[in-house]
Enzyme design. Structure first.
Site, PDB file in Angstrom:
ATOM      1  N   LYS B  43       0.811  -1.405   0.011  1.00 44.32           N
ATOM      2  CA  LYS B  43      -0.496   0.084   0.329  1.00 44.32           C
ATOM      3  C   LYS B  43       1.048   0.853  -0.369  1.00 44.32           C
ATOM      4  O   LYS B  43       1.866   1.343   0.325  1.00 44.32           O
ATOM      5  CB  LYS B  43      -0.656   0.368   1.354  1.00 44.32           C
ATOM      6  CG  LYS B  43      -1.803   0.311   1.325  1.00 44.32           C
ATOM      7  CD  LYS B  43      -3.115   0.451   2.115  1.00 44.32           C
ATOM      8  CE  LYS B  43      -3.745  -0.747   0.893  1.00 44.32           C
ATOM      9  NZ  LYS B  43      -5.592  -0.368   1.366  1.00 44.32           N
ATOM     10  N   SER B  44       0.116   2.474  -0.956  1.00 47.08           N
ATOM     11  CA  SER B  44       1.513   3.810  -0.344  1.00 47.08           C
ATOM     12  C   SER B  44       1.072   3.989   0.789  1.00 47.08           C
ATOM     13  O   SER B  44       0.330   4.558   1.587  1.00 47.08           O
ATOM     14  CB  SER B  44       0.206   4.776  -1.407  1.00 47.08           C
ATOM     15  OG  SER B  44       0.434   3.808  -2.975  1.00 47.08           O
ATOM     16  N   CYS B 126      -1.824   8.591  -7.673  1.00 48.73           N
ATOM     17  CA  CYS B 126      -3.131   8.547  -7.235  1.00 48.73           C
ATOM     18  C   CYS B 126      -4.237   9.464  -8.069  1.00 48.73           C
ATOM     19  O   CYS B 126      -3.916  10.853  -7.546  1.00 48.73           O
ATOM     20  CB  CYS B 126      -2.889   8.355  -5.287  1.00 48.73           C
ATOM     21  SG  CYS B 126      -4.366   8.632  -5.126  1.00 48.73           S
ATOM     22  N   THR B 187      -4.661   4.266 -12.110  1.00 44.47           N
ATOM     23  CA  THR B 187      -6.668   4.291 -12.116  1.00 44.47           C
ATOM     24  C   THR B 187      -6.721   5.990 -12.741  1.00 44.47           C
ATOM     25  O   THR B 187      -5.680   6.377 -12.877  1.00 44.47           O
ATOM     26  CB  THR B 187      -7.463   4.386 -10.987  1.00 44.47           C
ATOM     27  OG1 THR B 187      -6.710   4.995  -9.999  1.00 44.47           O
ATOM     28  CG2 THR B 187      -7.349   2.525 -10.470  1.00 44.47           C
ATOM     29  N   GLY B 211     -10.291  -1.670 -13.432  1.00 42.67           N
ATOM     30  CA  GLY B 211     -10.176  -3.415 -13.815  1.00 42.67           C
ATOM     31  C   GLY B 211     -11.082  -3.491 -15.522  1.00 42.67           C
ATOM     32  O   GLY B 211      -9.917  -2.453 -15.570  1.00 42.67           O
ATOM     33  N   GLY B 237      -3.998  -2.791 -15.416  1.00 48.18           N
ATOM     34  CA  GLY B 237      -4.533  -1.611 -14.990  1.00 48.18           C
ATOM     35  C   GLY B 237      -5.483  -3.303 -16.075  1.00 48.18           C
ATOM     36  O   GLY B 237      -5.119  -3.506 -17.536  1.00 48.18           O
ATOM     37  N   GLY B 238      -6.522  -3.470 -15.332  1.00 44.78           N
ATOM     38  CA  GLY B 238      -7.536  -4.951 -16.390  1.00 44.78           C
ATOM     39  C   GLY B 238      -6.887  -5.625 -16.146  1.00 44.78           C
ATOM     40  O   GLY B 238      -7.677  -6.487 -17.665  1.00 44.78           O
ATOM     41  N   GLY B 259      -4.427  -6.009 -10.155  1.00 42.28           N
ATOM     42  CA  GLY B 259      -5.247  -5.321  -8.620  1.00 42.28           C
ATOM     43  C   GLY B 259      -7.081  -5.880  -8.664  1.00 42.28           C
ATOM     44  O   GLY B 259      -6.833  -6.553  -7.800  1.00 42.28           O
ATOM     45  N   THR B 260      -7.537  -5.346  -9.551  1.00 40.00           N
ATOM     46  CA  THR B 260      -9.143  -5.404  -9.556  1.00 40.00           C
ATOM     47  C   THR B 260      -9.612  -7.256  -9.481  1.00 40.00           C
ATOM     48  O   THR B 260     -10.191  -7.679  -8.770  1.00 40.00           O
ATOM     49  CB  THR B 260      -9.248  -4.528 -10.534  1.00 40.00           C
ATOM     50  OG1 THR B 260      -9.158  -3.600 -10.155  1.00 40.00           O
ATOM     51  CG2 THR B 260     -11.622  -4.433 -10.597  1.00 40.00           C
TER      52      THR B 260
END
Lengths: 250, 299
Positions: B43-44, B126, B187, B211, B237-238, B259-260
């Site tokens: 986590k940042s 972010c 994102t 996502g 990303g996705g 991630g997602t």
């Protein structure tokens, strides 16, 4: 995406607890929870206490969101997402349900599905939840102030009960310190246990890490955990995580 | 077959956990490592503990997630124990940091190095925290200075995570060129309104979209930067399956972050993506995933 449901009926259960009845097409399992949004106020997790065609949330007034709910009326709307998480699963043998305070709300749907005795505990007589709903069952009562039943905590009464009555399985929900004790007692008696845990929860869908205990995410791996997982949770009843993710002693 | 090396760091597979997902507590990071991730980005972490935004912080959409957690983190001074625990997983741990200025980034990077991380990732992207992330990450002079100063201050590799919320991701990538690797993308700034409530859903109103809907944007960014900047790229990303990961690598990524998909597919997603990648590589007679990096670049 949220669904909007209308509150059809509100029932006052205790001085600090109300049940909000509504209709919703989802089919939750006992022990699952929803994320409940009150636009402009808060969004928070809430376990389901009635899972039939008419569903219910039984809500204790604790923070901004639940206080706002307590001021709502029949006809008002709630925004929901869910149901989420892993609920209770059936266990065999002679069962005891141990509910502390509003923890009884989470246990109620599994109590309705399985035979077994109840231990209902609360601070005082008028905070005992669902005494009427389960009045046909055998109920052991404990109150902190001794205003009804055993004077003392749930785990103290549990130890007394187990001296002369054998149970094979325990389902429990309540304050974390009570859960820690009940889990330890079950473990020392070799009784299978499932406990529904509550932690500060943000996303509710298993990605933010806010509600994790020893690497278990309460929102998706739980909120109900079994004996094996609970045995690994040395943080339970000892440390919690604050909103920033700091580990702080309970 | 899936092993990759980036800046002398060895990864058993190119599938890293992206920053912000399940990477606040050491125990959870350890669990992700044991679930098959090739590496973990934390986590940042910032200078002081930060509670993040009020709920709702997340919104589920049919094509992805919208979030504004608000850089919630326990603060750098409280993060040493979490890193120590995460390291037990035996995979590289990349410490993500966010600061409001050069000095903070330098301090955080040195502290992360002292905790034993294998690299640091600078959060320059972010999309929903005032004074941090992309608000810094679109200022090219500042990006260049932050990356340069952090590079001078630590001995471990420095990765720069870059925002897609700009007219030219290549220009920002060039400003961050002194980094050892570039992480593309974070994102996209986005919003959702609940029409029954007549207001934005997220308490912060604006959040970051992640996502499956994000994948073409990320692939484009990796593709564009690959031919312009001679540094390893980590694509994000996705990514949901093996084909998505291979797509990013063919665009030019040396590794990817997930991630997602942890939300859509569970923690098993690392092993399922790895299996699908191996099957495709095998069917297409590749011995090593490294051989497809940049393979889709058309001259």
């Amino acid at each position: 995406m949220y669904r909007v449901v209308k509150i059809e009926r509100i029932k006052k259960e205790t001085p600090s607890v109300k049940t909000f009845f509504f209709r919703d097409k989802s089919s939750p399992m006992p022990g699952q929870f929803y994320m409940l949004w009150l636009p402009g106020v808060d969004e928070f997790p809430m376990s389901i206490s009635y899972i039939g065609e008419i569903k219910g949330f039984t809500v204790k007034k604790v923070g901004a969101g639940t206080s706002r709910m307590h001021s709502m009326h029949e006809g008002d709307k709630l925004w929901l997402r869910g149901p989420y998480g892993h609920g209770f699963s059936p266990m065999n043998g002679k069962i005891l349900f141990v509910g502390g305070g509003s923890g009884m709300a989470t246990l109620a749907p599994i109590i309705e599905r399985l035979p077994g005795d109840l231990l209902i505990a609360a601070r005082s007589r008028d905070e005992l939840l669902f005494m009427d709903r389960f009045k046909e069952r055998k109920i052991y009562v404990a109150t902190d102030d001794g205003s009804l039943g055993f004077k003392g905590f749930a785990h103290e009464l549990l130890e007394k009960i187990l001296e002369d009555t054998k149970y094979d399985a325990i389902y429990t929900c309540g304050p974390e310190l009570m859960l820690r004790k009940v889990i330890d007692i079950a473990s020392s008696h070799g009784i299978e246990i499932q406990a529904s845990l509550e932690r500060l929860m943000k996303c509710g869908i298993g990605i933010c890490d806010s509600c994790s205990i020893n690497g278990y995410r309460v929102c998706v791996d739980g909120p109900v955990f079994g004996s094996h997982e609970l045995a690994e949770m040395d943080e339970l009843g000892r440390y919690r995580r604050d909103r920033a993710g700091r580990k702080v002693p309970i | 077959m899936l092993e990759v090396d980036i800046n002398d760091l060895h990864f058993r597979n190119p599938l890293l956990l992206a920053s912000g997902i399940l990477d606040e507590s050491g125990d959870t990071m350890l669990r992700v490592a044991r679930s098959g991730a090739g590496g973990i980005v934390t986590k940042s972490i910032g200078m002081v503990p930060r509670e993040g935004y009020e709920n709702p912080v997340i919104y589920e959409l049919p094509y992805g997630l919208l979030n504004a957690i608000g850089l919630a983190n326990p603060g750098i001074e409280n993060f040493g124990e979490e890193i120590k625990k995460a390291k037990e997983g035996g995979v590289p741990i990349i410490g993500s940091i966010f600061g409001g200025n050069v000095d903070e980034f330098v301090y955080l990077a040195k502290k992360m190095e002292s905790y034993g991380v294998d690299a640091v990732e600078l959060n320059l992207s972010c999309p929903h925290a005032r004074g941090y992330g992309m608000e810094i990450g679109v200022d090219m002079e500042l990006v260049e200075e932050i990356v340069g100063e952090v590079k001078k201050s630590v001995g471990i590799p420095v990765w720069a995570k870059i925002t897609p919320n700009t007219d030219s991701v290549v220009r920002i990538a060039k400003a961050a060129e002194k980094a050892d690797a570039l992480v593309l993308i974070n994102t996209i700034r986005a919003m959702a309104i609940d029409i029954d409530a007549r207001r934005p859903v997220l308490s912060n109103k604006i959040g970051g979209l992640s996502g499956p809907c994000l994948k073409p944007v990320g692939v484009r960014a990796v593709y564009e930067v690959y031919s312009e900047v001679n540094k390893p790229i980590i694509g994000v990303g996705g990514i949901q399956n093996g084909r998505d990961a291979l797509e990013y690598m063919m665009a030019g990524a040396s590794a990817v972050q997930i991630g997602t998909a942890v939300y859509t597919h569970g923690l098993e997603v690392f092993t399922s993506i790895a299996r699908e990648m191996k099957e495709w590589l095998h069917r297409n007679d590749y011995e090593n995933v490294k051989d497809i990096i940049g393979a889709a670049q058309v001259k």
